[in-house]
Design a protein around this motif. Structure first.
Motif, PDB file in Angstrom:
ATOM      1  N   ASN A  59       0.852  -1.259  -0.085  1.00  0.00           N
ATOM      2  CA  ASN A  59       0.072   0.151   0.156  1.00  0.00           C
ATOM      3  C   ASN A  59       0.960   1.134  -0.090  1.00  0.00           C
ATOM      4  OD1 ASN A  59       0.689   0.501   2.540  1.00  0.00           O
ATOM      5  ND2 ASN A  59      -0.950  -0.577   3.640  1.00  0.00           N
ATOM      6  N   VAL A  61       1.658   3.464   2.318  1.00  0.00           N
ATOM      7  CA  VAL A  61       2.455   3.732   3.185  1.00  0.00           C
ATOM      8  C   VAL A  61       3.984   2.861   2.992  1.00  0.00           C
ATOM      9  CG1 VAL A  61       2.681   3.310   5.920  1.00  0.00           C
ATOM     10  CG2 VAL A  61       0.582   4.247   5.029  1.00  0.00           C
ATOM     11  N   ASN A  64       5.908   4.364   0.079  1.00  0.00           N
ATOM     12  CA  ASN A  64       6.661   5.481   0.880  1.00  0.00           C
ATOM     13  C   ASN A  64       7.736   5.323   1.529  1.00  0.00           C
ATOM     14  OD1 ASN A  64       5.264   7.358  -0.924  1.00  0.00           O
ATOM     15  ND2 ASN A  64       3.418   7.567   0.740  1.00  0.00           N
ATOM     16  N   ARG A  65       7.691   4.295   2.322  1.00  0.00           N
ATOM     17  CA  ARG A  65       8.768   3.806   3.388  1.00  0.00           C
ATOM     18  C   ARG A  65       9.809   3.405   2.362  1.00  0.00           C
ATOM     19  NH1 ARG A  65       6.811  -0.287   7.060  1.00  0.00           N
ATOM     20  NH2 ARG A  65       5.739   1.391   8.098  1.00  0.00           N
TER      21      ARG A  65
END
Length: 118
Positions: A59, A61, A64-65
């Motif tokens: 997903n 999150v 982006n991490r």
């Protein structure tokens, strides 16, 4: 953070690196490196780096991490890249569960392979 002059932004540059550059893969990443021939280091542009982290990684999150971690890894390795080179780091699904140290090891192994002059 990568300096603005070291960011790969144009789709043509991404395409050139992926299609005509050298490629090396590891468990969590694939690194593509296009280094133009016949460029003197004092005339060349700085090395530029781009990232591809698609939905297969997870997903938003998680993506982006992974992107932030890869950006930090490559920012520390800009000096190792040839002047004027285009580098694309593509994250694979295992990158979502990899620790920072595992990503560093995968990127270092792939970079070592694509920079090898063989």
């Amino acid at each position: 953070m990568l300096p603005s002059s070291n960011r790969l932004r144009r789709s043509d540059d991404f395409r050139r690196a992926v299609r005509t550059g050298r490629r090396a893969g590891r468990r969590a990443v694939v690194v593509h490196l296009f280094s133009p021939s016949g460029v003197r280091p004092d005339d060349a542009e700085p090395a530029r780096v781009g990232f591809v982290v698609n939905k297969a990684v997870g997903n938003a999150v998680l993506r982006n991490r992974v992107h932030r971690r890869l950006r930090a890894v490559m920012a520390a390795r800009l000096g190792e890249l040839p002047a004027g080179s285009l580098t694309v780091v593509r994250a694979l699904p295992p990158a979502a569960t990899s620790s920072y140290d595992e990503l560093v090891a995968d990127v270092d192994g792939a970079l070592k392979r694509v920079l090898d002059p063989r």
